[in-house]
Design a protein around this motif. Structure first.
Motif, short mmCIF file in Angstrom:
data_model
loop_
_atom_site.label_atom_id
_atom_site.label_comp_id
_atom_site.label_asym_id
_atom_site.label_seq_id
_atom_site.Cartn_x
_atom_site.Cartn_y
_atom_site.Cartn_z
N SER A 283 0.83 -1.21 0.00
CA SER A 283 0.00 0.00 0.00
C SER A 283 0.86 1.25 0.00
N GLY A 284 0.19 2.40 -0.11
CA GLY A 284 0.89 3.67 -0.11
C GLY A 284 1.60 3.95 1.19
N ALA A 285 2.65 4.79 1.11
CA ALA A 285 3.45 5.12 2.30
C ALA A 285 2.75 6.25 3.05
N SER A 286 1.74 5.87 3.79
CA SER A 286 0.92 6.84 4.50
C SER A 286 1.76 7.71 5.43
N GLY A 287 1.58 9.05 5.34
CA GLY A 287 2.33 9.98 6.17
C GLY A 287 3.57 10.54 5.53
N LEU A 288 3.99 9.95 4.41
CA LEU A 288 5.15 10.48 3.68
C LEU A 288 4.79 11.83 3.07
N VAL A 289 5.63 12.86 3.31
CA VAL A 289 5.37 14.21 2.80
C VAL A 289 6.29 14.50 1.62
N LEU A 290 5.70 14.78 0.46
CA LEU A 290 6.44 15.13 -0.74
C LEU A 290 6.40 16.64 -0.93
N THR A 291 7.54 17.23 -1.26
CA THR A 291 7.62 18.67 -1.50
C THR A 291 8.25 18.90 -2.87
N LEU A 292 7.53 19.65 -3.72
CA LEU A 292 7.99 19.96 -5.07
C LEU A 292 8.32 21.45 -5.13
N VAL A 293 9.55 21.78 -5.55
CA VAL A 293 10.02 23.17 -5.49
C VAL A 293 10.64 23.56 -6.83
N ASN A 294 10.29 24.79 -7.28
CA ASN A 294 10.98 25.44 -8.38
C ASN A 294 11.24 26.87 -7.95
N PRO A 295 12.44 27.17 -7.43
CA PRO A 295 12.71 28.53 -6.89
C PRO A 295 12.57 29.61 -7.95
N GLU A 296 12.93 29.32 -9.18
CA GLU A 296 12.89 30.33 -10.23
C GLU A 296 11.46 30.78 -10.51
N LEU A 297 10.52 29.83 -10.46
CA LEU A 297 9.11 30.16 -10.70
C LEU A 297 8.36 30.47 -9.41
N GLY A 298 9.02 30.33 -8.28
CA GLY A 298 8.35 30.58 -7.00
C GLY A 298 7.32 29.53 -6.64
N VAL A 299 7.53 28.29 -7.09
CA VAL A 299 6.57 27.22 -6.86
C VAL A 299 7.04 26.35 -5.69
N THR A 300 6.18 26.16 -4.71
CA THR A 300 6.41 25.20 -3.63
C THR A 300 5.09 24.51 -3.35
N ARG A 301 5.05 23.22 -3.59
CA ARG A 301 3.83 22.46 -3.33
C ARG A 301 4.15 21.23 -2.50
N THR A 302 3.20 20.85 -1.68
CA THR A 302 3.40 19.67 -0.83
C THR A 302 2.25 18.69 -1.03
N TYR A 303 2.55 17.44 -0.75
CA TYR A 303 1.54 16.38 -0.83
C TYR A 303 1.84 15.38 0.28
N THR A 304 0.83 15.04 1.05
CA THR A 304 0.99 14.04 2.11
C THR A 304 0.32 12.75 1.67
N ALA A 305 1.12 11.70 1.56
CA ALA A 305 0.63 10.43 1.04
C ALA A 305 -0.30 9.75 2.04
N ASP A 306 -1.25 8.99 1.49
CA ASP A 306 -2.10 8.15 2.32
C ASP A 306 -1.90 6.71 1.88
N ASN A 307 -2.84 5.84 2.18
CA ASN A 307 -2.64 4.44 1.82
C ASN A 307 -2.87 4.17 0.33
N GLN A 308 -3.32 5.20 -0.40
CA GLN A 308 -3.38 5.08 -1.85
C GLN A 308 -1.98 5.36 -2.41
N THR A 309 -1.58 4.66 -3.41
CA THR A 309 -0.18 4.75 -3.83
C THR A 309 0.11 5.92 -4.76
N GLU A 310 -0.87 6.38 -5.54
CA GLU A 310 -0.58 7.39 -6.55
C GLU A 310 -0.60 8.81 -5.96
#
Length: 329
Positions: A283-310
């Motif tokens: 199953s998905g890695a529940s509680g895993l926090v993904l952070t996507l960053v592009n400093p040049e574009l000023g983009v910072t996004r986060t996603y916290t995984a649950d038991n779903q894998t995608e």
């Protein structure tokens, strides 16, 4: 002593009979009046010497229990005046239609109560009447302006428009008037196949524009100036963006730049057998926090995984990103 008591009783009875005979006190009502004037210096206030406007249709609407209804109407004469009497206490607003050739003058908290508009019909903000008399004036002008917008695909992401870059249709362009921390949409248009949209018969004033792009576009980089050849809408991580305030004293052209967006997709899983491969029963890695960053574009996004894998990050501008993962406790 008996005669004195009897006399007092008779007097009290007489006062009671007289009280019953008098009509009940009327509920306090309010009156509202004002002038429709030609705001020659565009300051939003009636100077006393400015020309008055006849032929303006003034309607008074009452707001009650989530519904609205027109309770009184008036048509101004040569004196530019309207008046409504015997109004019940409550919340109201004015809706006004001006004669042909006029648009609304600037709003002023101590002067003209109607909001700027694109056209000859506008309204005031809600106000409350509790009793007594109130005055609310309405400014008009024959000096209208227009905003012309050009939406383009900013393929090289430089904030500017080249003749070889595509024009974008179906972009919703809205003119915003900001007042007391709230934005009011006072006019809108949608770009056609030539990428242009025009909002006519506007009150001269200070505005922002909002643009909503069709899929797969999002708002691109900001241009270097206010012009039809540069993007004036602030970059956004969505398909909607808003410009900074700008003042329109004459007609103006503005550019709206969009860039095609992409999507980053992937999977997280709890690697129970530690083989580095996602097996069907993991199953998905529940509680895993993904952070996507592009400093040049000023983009910072986060996603916290649950038991779903995608997982998925959508509407991303082209560029170089860094993806990091933080393990839960």
């Amino acid at each position: 002593m008996k005669q004195s008591s009897a006399l007092k009783a008779l007097l009290l009875a007489g006062v009671l009979i007289l009280s019953l005979a008098l009509p009940a006190a009327a509920t306090s009502t309010a009156a509202l009046s004002g002038l429709v004037f030609l705001d020659s210096n565009l300051d939003g206030q009636y100077a006393g010497s400015e020309r008055l406007v006849d032929g303006a249709e003034v309607a008074l609407a009452m707001v009650e229990g989530g519904s609205e209804k027109i309770v009184a109407t008036a048509l101004t004469g040569d004196d530019g005046a309207y008046q409504f009497n015997q109004l019940a206490p409550g919340e109201y607003y004015l809706r006004v239609s001006l004669p042909k050739g006029l648009v609304f003058g600037p709003y002023h908290p101590a002067g003209s109560v109607t909001l700027p508009a694109a056209g000859r019909t506008s309204r005031s903000l809600p106000f409350r009447l509790e009793g007594g008399s109130a005055e609310k004036h309405i400014g008009a002008t024959n000096k209208s302006v227009y905003i012309s917008a050009v939406a383009f695909g900013d393929e090289n992401m430089n904030g500017g428009r080249f003749s070889s870059e595509p024009l974008i249709r179906d972009v919703l362009v809205e003119v915003l008037f900001d007042l007391d921390g709230q934005s009011h949409v006072i006019g809108s248009a949608v770009t056609g196949k030539d990428g242009t949209a025009r909002i006519d018969n506007l009150t001269p004033g200070t505005y922002r524009i909002a643009a909503t792009m069709p899929e797969p576009y999002i708002i691109g980089p900001l241009g270097s100036k206010i012009s039809a050849f540069y993007n004036v809408v602030n970059p956004s991580e969505s398909n909607r963006g808003v410009s900074d305030p700008f003042t329109v004293s004459g007609s103006i052209g503005l550019g709206i730049g969009g860039v095609k967006s992409g999507t980053l997709k992937g999977s997280t899983w709890f690697d129970q057998n530690m083989n580095g491969v996602k097996d069907a029963d993991e199953s998905g890695a529940s509680g895993l926090v993904l952070t996507l960053v592009n400093p040049e574009l000023g983009v910072t996004r986060t996603y916290t995984a649950d038991n779903q894998t995608e997982y998925e990050f959508s509407r991303l501008q082209a560029g170089d990103y860094v993806l990091t993962a933080s393990l839960p406790e």
